[in-house]
Scaffold this motif. Structure first.
Motif, PDB file in Angstrom:
ATOM      1  N   ILE A   1       0.839  -1.192   0.000  1.00 35.91           N
ATOM      2  CA  ILE A   1       0.000   0.000   0.000  1.00 35.91           C
ATOM      3  C   ILE A   1       0.879   1.250   0.000  1.00 35.91           C
ATOM      4  O   ILE A   1       0.630   2.203  -0.728  1.00 35.91           O
ATOM      5  CB  ILE A   1      -0.932  -0.014   1.223  1.00 35.91           C
ATOM      6  N   ASP A   2       1.939   1.238   0.807  1.00 33.73           N
ATOM      7  CA  ASP A   2       2.846   2.382   0.832  1.00 33.73           C
ATOM      8  C   ASP A   2       3.517   2.571  -0.518  1.00 33.73           C
ATOM      9  O   ASP A   2       3.717   3.702  -0.961  1.00 33.73           O
ATOM     10  CB  ASP A   2       3.897   2.189   1.918  1.00 33.73           C
ATOM     11  N   LEU A   3       3.883   1.458  -1.161  1.00 34.46           N
ATOM     12  CA  LEU A   3       4.513   1.555  -2.474  1.00 34.46           C
ATOM     13  C   LEU A   3       3.564   2.192  -3.483  1.00 34.46           C
ATOM     14  O   LEU A   3       3.965   3.023  -4.294  1.00 34.46           O
ATOM     15  CB  LEU A   3       4.940   0.164  -2.953  1.00 34.46           C
ATOM     16  N   LYS A   4       2.292   1.844  -3.411  1.00 32.98           N
ATOM     17  CA  LYS A   4       1.325   2.450  -4.313  1.00 32.98           C
ATOM     18  C   LYS A   4       1.195   3.945  -4.056  1.00 32.98           C
ATOM     19  O   LYS A   4       1.123   4.745  -4.983  1.00 32.98           O
ATOM     20  CB  LYS A   4      -0.026   1.756  -4.137  1.00 32.98           C
ATOM     21  N   LYS A   5       1.197   4.326  -2.779  1.00 27.17           N
ATOM     22  CA  LYS A   5       1.127   5.752  -2.452  1.00 27.17           C
ATOM     23  C   LYS A   5       2.366   6.492  -2.945  1.00 27.17           C
ATOM     24  O   LYS A   5       2.292   7.622  -3.428  1.00 27.17           O
ATOM     25  CB  LYS A   5       0.977   5.942  -0.941  1.00 27.17           C
ATOM     26  N   ILE A   6       3.519   5.843  -2.812  1.00 22.78           N
ATOM     27  CA  ILE A   6       4.758   6.473  -3.280  1.00 22.78           C
ATOM     28  C   ILE A   6       4.703   6.711  -4.785  1.00 22.78           C
ATOM     29  O   ILE A   6       5.109   7.771  -5.284  1.00 22.78           O
ATOM     30  CB  ILE A   6       5.969   5.593  -2.910  1.00 22.78           C
ATOM     31  N   GLN A   7       4.180   5.727  -5.523  1.00 22.09           N
ATOM     32  CA  GLN A   7       4.115   5.864  -6.975  1.00 22.09           C
ATOM     33  C   GLN A   7       3.125   6.943  -7.408  1.00 22.09           C
ATOM     34  O   GLN A   7       3.300   7.590  -8.426  1.00 22.09           O
ATOM     35  CB  GLN A   7       3.733   4.514  -7.601  1.00 22.09           C
ATOM     36  N   GLU A   8       2.078   7.141  -6.617  1.00 26.02           N
ATOM     37  CA  GLU A   8       1.042   8.103  -6.997  1.00 26.02           C
ATOM     38  C   GLU A   8       1.312   9.505  -6.497  1.00 26.02           C
ATOM     39  O   GLU A   8       0.643  10.451  -6.914  1.00 26.02           O
ATOM     40  CB  GLU A   8      -0.315   7.629  -6.448  1.00 26.02           C
ATOM     41  N   GLU A   9       2.302   9.676  -5.619  1.00 25.83           N
ATOM     42  CA  GLU A   9       2.517  10.999  -5.023  1.00 25.83           C
ATOM     43  C   GLU A   9       3.047  11.995  -6.041  1.00 25.83           C
ATOM     44  O   GLU A   9       4.026  11.744  -6.728  1.00 25.83           O
ATOM     45  CB  GLU A   9       3.505  10.916  -3.856  1.00 25.83           C
ATOM     46  N   VAL A  10       2.401  13.124  -6.130  1.00 25.47           N
ATOM     47  CA  VAL A  10       2.876  14.267  -6.900  1.00 25.47           C
ATOM     48  C   VAL A  10       2.620  15.506  -6.056  1.00 25.47           C
ATOM     49  O   VAL A  10       1.476  15.909  -5.862  1.00 25.47           O
ATOM     50  CB  VAL A  10       2.159  14.399  -8.258  1.00 25.47           C
ATOM     51  N   SER A  11       3.680  16.093  -5.512  1.00 28.96           N
ATOM     52  CA  SER A  11       3.529  17.260  -4.641  1.00 28.96           C
ATOM     53  C   SER A  11       4.610  18.263  -4.969  1.00 28.96           C
ATOM     54  O   SER A  11       5.773  17.902  -5.149  1.00 28.96           O
ATOM     55  CB  SER A  11       3.614  16.858  -3.170  1.00 28.96           C
ATOM     56  N   ASN A  12       4.224  19.522  -5.067  1.00 29.05           N
ATOM     57  CA  ASN A  12       5.153  20.585  -5.424  1.00 29.05           C
ATOM     58  C   ASN A  12       5.727  21.299  -4.214  1.00 29.05           C
ATOM     59  O   ASN A  12       6.714  22.011  -4.337  1.00 29.05           O
ATOM     60  CB  ASN A  12       4.462  21.604  -6.330  1.00 29.05           C
ATOM     61  N   THR A  13       5.109  21.161  -3.065  1.00 27.68           N
ATOM     62  CA  THR A  13       5.577  21.829  -1.859  1.00 27.68           C
ATOM     63  C   THR A  13       5.608  20.839  -0.713  1.00 27.68           C
ATOM     64  O   THR A  13       4.984  19.766  -0.763  1.00 27.68           O
ATOM     65  CB  THR A  13       4.662  23.015  -1.490  1.00 27.68           C
ATOM     66  N   VAL A  14       6.318  21.214   0.345  1.00 27.25           N
ATOM     67  CA  VAL A  14       6.372  20.372   1.539  1.00 27.25           C
ATOM     68  C   VAL A  14       4.987  20.256   2.162  1.00 27.25           C
ATOM     69  O   VAL A  14       4.594  19.185   2.648  1.00 27.25           O
ATOM     70  CB  VAL A  14       7.390  20.951   2.546  1.00 27.25           C
ATOM     71  N   GLU A  15       4.235  21.337   2.144  1.00 25.92           N
ATOM     72  CA  GLU A  15       2.895  21.305   2.726  1.00 25.92           C
ATOM     73  C   GLU A  15       2.012  20.287   2.011  1.00 25.92           C
ATOM     74  O   GLU A  15       1.288  19.512   2.645  1.00 25.92           O
ATOM     75  CB  GLU A  15       2.269  22.697   2.646  1.00 25.92           C
ATOM     76  N   GLU A  16       2.071  20.248   0.680  1.00 30.17           N
ATOM     77  CA  GLU A  16       1.281  19.275  -0.073  1.00 30.17           C
ATOM     78  C   GLU A  16       1.712  17.854   0.254  1.00 30.17           C
ATOM     79  O   GLU A  16       0.880  16.951   0.365  1.00 30.17           O
ATOM     80  CB  GLU A  16       1.429  19.540  -1.571  1.00 30.17           C
TER      81      GLU A  16
ATOM     82  N   SER B   1       4.584  21.114   8.117  1.00 27.66           N
ATOM     83  CA  SER B   1       5.352  21.574   6.960  1.00 27.66           C
ATOM     84  C   SER B   1       6.286  22.719   7.336  1.00 27.66           C
ATOM     85  O   SER B   1       7.412  22.801   6.824  1.00 27.66           O
ATOM     86  CB  SER B   1       4.400  22.017   5.847  1.00 27.66           C
ATOM     87  N   GLN B   2       5.835  23.596   8.238  1.00 28.14           N
ATOM     88  CA  GLN B   2       6.691  24.693   8.671  1.00 28.14           C
ATOM     89  C   GLN B   2       7.911  24.168   9.431  1.00 28.14           C
ATOM     90  O   GLN B   2       9.012  24.682   9.267  1.00 28.14           O
ATOM     91  CB  GLN B   2       5.898  25.667   9.548  1.00 28.14           C
ATOM     92  N   VAL B   3       7.698  23.157  10.257  1.00 25.01           N
ATOM     93  CA  VAL B   3       8.826  22.570  10.993  1.00 25.01           C
ATOM     94  C   VAL B   3       9.846  21.990  10.029  1.00 25.01           C
ATOM     95  O   VAL B   3      11.053  22.225  10.153  1.00 25.01           O
ATOM     96  CB  VAL B   3       8.319  21.491  11.964  1.00 25.01           C
ATOM     97  N   ILE B   4       9.379  21.239   9.047  1.00 17.13           N
ATOM     98  CA  ILE B   4      10.297  20.612   8.090  1.00 17.13           C
ATOM     99  C   ILE B   4      11.046  21.675   7.297  1.00 17.13           C
ATOM    100  O   ILE B   4      12.263  21.567   7.084  1.00 17.13           O
ATOM    101  CB  ILE B   4       9.520  19.659   7.159  1.00 17.13           C
ATOM    102  N   ASN B   5      10.348  22.713   6.844  1.00 19.82           N
ATOM    103  CA  ASN B   5      11.016  23.779   6.093  1.00 19.82           C
ATOM    104  C   ASN B   5      12.079  24.480   6.927  1.00 19.82           C
ATOM    105  O   ASN B   5      13.165  24.795   6.429  1.00 19.82           O
ATOM    106  CB  ASN B   5       9.984  24.800   5.599  1.00 19.82           C
TER     107      ASN B   5
END
Length: 547
Positions: free
Chosen positions: A38-53, A153-157
């Motif tokens: 399931i995680d592998l499927k999520k990894i393949q489908e992830e498309v995010s342009n920002t850390v928040e997304e 997301s703010q913490v990670i940035n």
């Protein structure tokens, strides 16, 4: 981030020519369980342009989870924890409260972090019964720059920018400490803006160091630094500097809007990419901003009402608006007396004029003797050669550029040897072989010296291209080619503007008083007005009763 953890990319990175590596075998072993699939499927489908997304994608919201295990899962997928060796999550217990310290190994300042952790070891459970975050923030973290953050997301940035973050079990707020220690060098004199007398400190690759060097020279509360982050991935720090009661607020707002409107992945090449994105978007060879690595020059331009843009990781800053004649001035002129400074300025203008027009004018007189006055009878090739004059000039131009590039990419001890070899091969041997005439080498050297005397490196490169353009026009069309080509260049410069400021000011539009100040380096007390092309709020440098 985008497609983070893609299995094809993972196999490509961990598989060598001889077969699959241990990392690839471990990855295939991990995806055999249903949850891993399931995680592998999520990894393949992830498309995010920002850390928040990315955070919202993995944990459905941007809040900080109250369980450390859930926080670690998010950091694994978004921040590269357990996949990047420099991403650290250090779990500890203080006063019976589980905590996690999240930081990047290369940015953390060891001495400060050790002092903070040492103080936290003295905590007892009774001290953390009510509000652990408040106790940590107000009493037990002895550091100046500390803040509470509620968004993951703010913490990670902030951690990716060099800070360190404390997560606590059962708390939805993190404590972020600015304890970063960037690798860098100390201030040293810029190689392109050397002076005989004057300050020897120059900008470095650290933004905070650069703004402090200017602040040291301008102790004015009106000096403002506005910080903006540019780039979805790099999140590069960009600072806009200006003096609010001098600089035109409309120009500041225009610069601010253009920077905030940028929607790009990042600025890995710092200020040059930012210039192309917000100012010089076309094929104009001439620079529309001035670059400087000297804090004293930048302070002087701020007092004149200019806007200065600092970009983190760059040892140079952008000054705007600027003009053609501003790019021709050097800090050395203001470090000498007014008389000597004027002489140096005139010599520099002569060198810049020679770098542009000496070669085309000599070629015109050599190929069209009818234009040659009787007093200049000696102008022209005294001996015949095997190559046409235009070909000789083009080869010489390319040779000078090749020598310049070779000197840049060659270790310093060998640079002198390369110069001597190029001078012998391109000069003496070429003339003796009959490929070049002596006059071509002579006037090419004069033009090259004029280019090297140009204070702005970007302006010298643009002048080199314009000179080659004029040479070709003269070779094809003769006298009309030189006149039409020069006119086209002037028209192009007139039409270009540097943030709504005329590029050829004060020549076009003509301002006699300002033009006199350009030609003559007047004494400090005589320079009572700021340049009018900046359209400053306060145009006077002196108090009204003293002017």
């Amino acid at each position: 981030m985008q497609n983070q953890g893609n299995p094809d990319q993972h196999r490509e990175d961990t598989q060598g020519q001889g077969g699959q590596s241990q990392g690839g075998q471990q990855f295939e072993h991990e995806i055999q369980s249903p949850s891993a699939e399931i995680d592998l499927k999520k990894i393949q489908e992830e498309v995010s342009n920002t850390v928040e997304e990315a955070v919202i994608y993995w944990q459905k919201n941007d809040n900080i989870h109250k369980k450390l295990e859930e926080i670690k899962k998010t950091l694994v997928e978004v921040a590269g924890l357990e996949r990047s060796f420099d991403v650290i999550f250090r779990e500890m217990t203080f006063g019976s409260r589980r905590t996690g310290l999240f930081y990047l190994n290369g940015f953390a300042k060891d001495e400060v972090m050790t002092l903070i952790l040492e103080r936290l070891t003295f905590l007892v459970p009774d001290q953390l019964n009510t509000n652990a975050v408040k106790a940590f923030f107000e009493c037990y973290i002895p550091h100046i720059q500390v803040e509470k953050v509620n968004k993951m997301s703010q913490v990670i940035n902030k951690v990716l920018a060099g800070s360190s973050a404390f997560f606590m079990e059962h708390e939805s707020t993190a404590i972020v400490m600015d304890v970063k220690n960037f690798p860098g060098r100390g201030p040293e004199e810029p190689s392109l803006e050397r002076v005989v007398r004057g300050a020897r400190d120059g900008f470095t690759e650290t933004l905070l160091t650069n703004v402090t060097l200017v602040r040291r020279r301008l102790r004015d509360p009106g000096l403002k630094y506005e910080l903006i982050q540019v780039g979805r991935r790099t999140r590069t720090d960009v600072a806009i500097a200006y003096i609010d009661d001098i600089t035109n607020s409309r120009d500041v707002e225009a610069v601010r809007k253009k920077i905030k409107a940028l929607d790009i992945d990042g600025l890995p090449l710092a200020d040059k990419q930012l210039e192309e994105a917000i100012i010089n978007k076309g094929w104009n060879p001439y620079p529309l901003v001035r670059y400087s690595e000297r804090p004293d020059s930048v302070a002087a331009h701020l007092l004149d009402g200019n806007i200065v843009i600092f970009v983190d990781t760059s040892p140079s800053v952008m000054i705007l608006p600027t003009t053609f004649f501003d790019l021709c001035q050097h800090a050395e002129e203001n470090r000498e007396t007014a008389f000597v400074g004027t002489y140096l300025r005139l010599v520099r203008f002569i060198g810049i004029f020679a770098s542009l027009f000496v070669l085309p004018m000599w070629l015109l007189l050599a190929t069209h003797p009818e234009f040659k006055p009787q007093a200049l009878y000696f102008i022209g090739a005294q001996k015949a050669s095997k190559l046409p004059l235009l070909v000789q000039f083009i080869i010489a131009e390319l040779g000078v550029d090749l020598m310049r590039m070779a000197a840049i990419h060659t270790p310093t001890p060998l640079a002198t040897a390369i110069g001597l070899m190029a001078a012998i091969l391109l000069g003496d041997v070429a003339v003796k072989a009959g490929l070049f005439v002596n006059e071509v080498i002579l006037y090419m050297a004069v033009a090259a010296i004029g280019l090297f005397a140009t204070p702005s490196y970007e302006l010298s490169l643009a002048n080199r291209i314009v000179r080659l353009f004029l040479l070709i026009l003269v070779a094809i069309f003769g006298g009309p080619g030189l006149i039409v080509g020069s006119t086209l260049i002037i028209v192009m410069l007139v039409l270009h503007r540097s943030y709504n400021s005329p590029y050829l000011w004060p020549f076009i539009p003509f301002n006699a008083k300002a033009m006199l100040n350009i030609i003559i380096r007047r004494p400090v007390l005589k320079m009572k007005e700021r340049p009018s092309f900046n359209q400053t709020v306060d145009s006077s440098k002196m108090r009204k009763d003293e002017s």
